[in-house]
Write a protein that holds these residues in place. Structure first.
Motif, mmCIF file in Angstrom:
data_model
loop_
_atom_site.group_PDB
_atom_site.id
_atom_site.type_symbol
_atom_site.label_atom_id
_atom_site.label_comp_id
_atom_site.label_asym_id
_atom_site.label_seq_id
_atom_site.Cartn_x
_atom_site.Cartn_y
_atom_site.Cartn_z
ATOM 1 N N GLN A 21 0.834 -1.193 0.000
ATOM 2 C CA GLN A 21 0.000 0.000 0.000
ATOM 3 C C GLN A 21 0.871 1.247 0.000
ATOM 4 O OE1 GLN A 21 -2.154 -1.025 3.594
ATOM 5 N NE2 GLN A 21 -1.082 0.553 4.748
ATOM 6 N N GLU A 22 0.373 2.312 -0.602
ATOM 7 C CA GLU A 22 1.151 3.535 -0.784
ATOM 8 C C GLU A 22 0.991 4.520 0.367
ATOM 9 O OE1 GLU A 22 0.182 5.198 -4.552
ATOM 10 O OE2 GLU A 22 1.028 3.539 -5.711
ATOM 11 N N THR A 23 -0.032 4.346 1.195
ATOM 12 C CA THR A 23 -0.231 5.235 2.335
ATOM 13 C C THR A 23 -0.281 4.411 3.613
ATOM 14 O OG1 THR A 23 -2.655 5.118 2.086
ATOM 15 C CG2 THR A 23 -1.505 6.918 0.960
ATOM 16 N N ASN A 24 -0.029 5.110 4.736
ATOM 17 C CA ASN A 24 -0.029 4.464 6.046
ATOM 18 C C ASN A 24 0.940 3.285 6.084
ATOM 19 O OD1 ASN A 24 -2.070 6.181 7.205
ATOM 20 N ND2 ASN A 24 -3.568 5.075 5.963
ATOM 21 N N VAL A 25 2.168 3.564 5.709
ATOM 22 C CA VAL A 25 3.185 2.522 5.716
ATOM 23 C C VAL A 25 4.519 3.111 6.169
ATOM 24 C CG1 VAL A 25 3.737 2.878 3.271
ATOM 25 C CG2 VAL A 25 4.330 0.716 4.353
ATOM 26 N N LEU A 26 5.220 2.371 6.989
ATOM 27 C CA LEU A 26 6.541 2.728 7.482
ATOM 28 C C LEU A 26 7.528 1.781 6.810
ATOM 29 C CD1 LEU A 26 7.713 4.701 9.699
ATOM 30 C CD2 LEU A 26 7.768 2.721 11.209
ATOM 31 N N GLY A 74 1.548 -2.214 7.390
ATOM 32 C CA GLY A 74 2.050 -0.905 7.780
ATOM 33 C C GLY A 74 3.555 -0.841 7.972
ATOM 34 N N VAL A 75 4.239 -1.993 7.927
ATOM 35 C CA VAL A 75 5.696 -2.030 8.043
ATOM 36 C C VAL A 75 6.236 -2.847 6.880
ATOM 37 C CG1 VAL A 75 7.685 -2.737 9.415
ATOM 38 C CG2 VAL A 75 5.645 -1.845 10.554
ATOM 39 N N ALA A 76 7.115 -2.246 6.089
ATOM 40 C CA ALA A 76 7.698 -2.919 4.932
ATOM 41 C C ALA A 76 9.218 -2.852 5.024
ATOM 42 C CB ALA A 76 7.216 -2.277 3.631
ATOM 43 N N ILE A 77 9.866 -4.001 4.932
ATOM 44 C CA ILE A 77 11.336 -4.075 4.986
ATOM 45 C C ILE A 77 11.869 -4.091 3.561
ATOM 46 C CG2 ILE A 77 13.319 -5.424 5.745
ATOM 47 C CD1 ILE A 77 11.577 -6.571 7.967
#
Length: 243
Positions: free
Chosen positions: A55-60, A203-206
């Protein structure tokens, strides 16, 4: 009887309509495009067959270099309440509160001008003890912004400037390192949409380089799981059909 000669006329094509369409398309793509944040290091993600989009929003996003350095970027709602700028300020306030709880004898604080500078950052990742000095560079205009980029990339030539959020292999829930503090702060910063996305695992992408060792990536994942951030996404590139 001789042939009738037809007078030749020059061909004229009116390109006015085509020019109008081109300008409209260009304007549309400029207004709807999502610009990528400048990253401290170039990361070539490993290939996979997964076609699921992050997702492009609400992601760290957790950016991991082959050396084990860690930076963060974040994209939030397009609403006025939780714009990227507002969310970054809320995040900085929350991580400051968490940090000072375990450093009561030597707390950190940031003034309004430093918070304003942080709200404009794309990627961020220096120790909180050096964050104030880092943000003060924004007062120097374009030259200062260049110095900030060089600091983040580890290219400013100052051996005292550390790039990357402090993280360690040995970690516990009772003694958080700064990487864990940032993740925890993101969950508690007040944006319910981001908190829910982190809970759902989106919400968390490595994002790690394909040459980053498993030990380094495992260290990041272990740090997340220690603070009960058990769901996260691994960013990959789509593998070509012939591979």
């Amino acid at each position: 009887m001789g042939r009738v000669k037809i007078a030749r006329k020059s061909t004229f094509i009116d390109m006015t309509a085509m020019s109008d369409v081109t300008v409209l398309l260009l304007t549309f793509f400029m207004l709807t495009s999502t610009f990528l944040s400048k990253e401290p290091t170039t990361v070539i993600t490993p290939a996979s067959v997964s076609t699921e989009k992050v997702q492009e929003t609400n992601v760290l996003q957790v950016l991991v270099s082959p050396k084990g350095q860690v930076w963060l970027t974040m994209n939030n709602d397009t609403s006025a309440q939780w714009s990227n700028a507002n969310m970054r300020v809320a995040l900085l306030d929350q991580v400051t509160e968490i940090y000072n709880q375990s450093h009561k004898s030597n707390p950190v604080s940031f003034n309004a001008q430093q918070k304003q500078a942080f709200s404009k950052l794309g990627a961020f990742g220096v120790p909180l003890r050096q964050m104030g000095e880092f943000l003060n560079l924004a007062d120097e205009g374009q030259e200062g912004l260049t110095k900030m980029d060089e600091w983040l990339a580890g290219e400013d030539g100052n051996p005292n400037h550390i790039t990357g959020i402090p993280i360690s292999k040995e970690n516990s829930e009772d003694n958080l390192n700064e990487f864990q503090m940032w993740i925890k702060a993101a969950r508690q910063a007040g944006n319910d949409n981001l908190s829910q996305a982190m809970k759902d695992g989106m919400g968390v992408a490595i994002k790690a380089d394909q040459n980053t060792s498993f030990e380094v990536v495992h260290m990041v994942m272990d740090n997340l799981q220690t603070i009960k951030q058990n769901k996260f996404t691994l960013l990959t590139a789509l593998k070509a059909g012939g591979e």
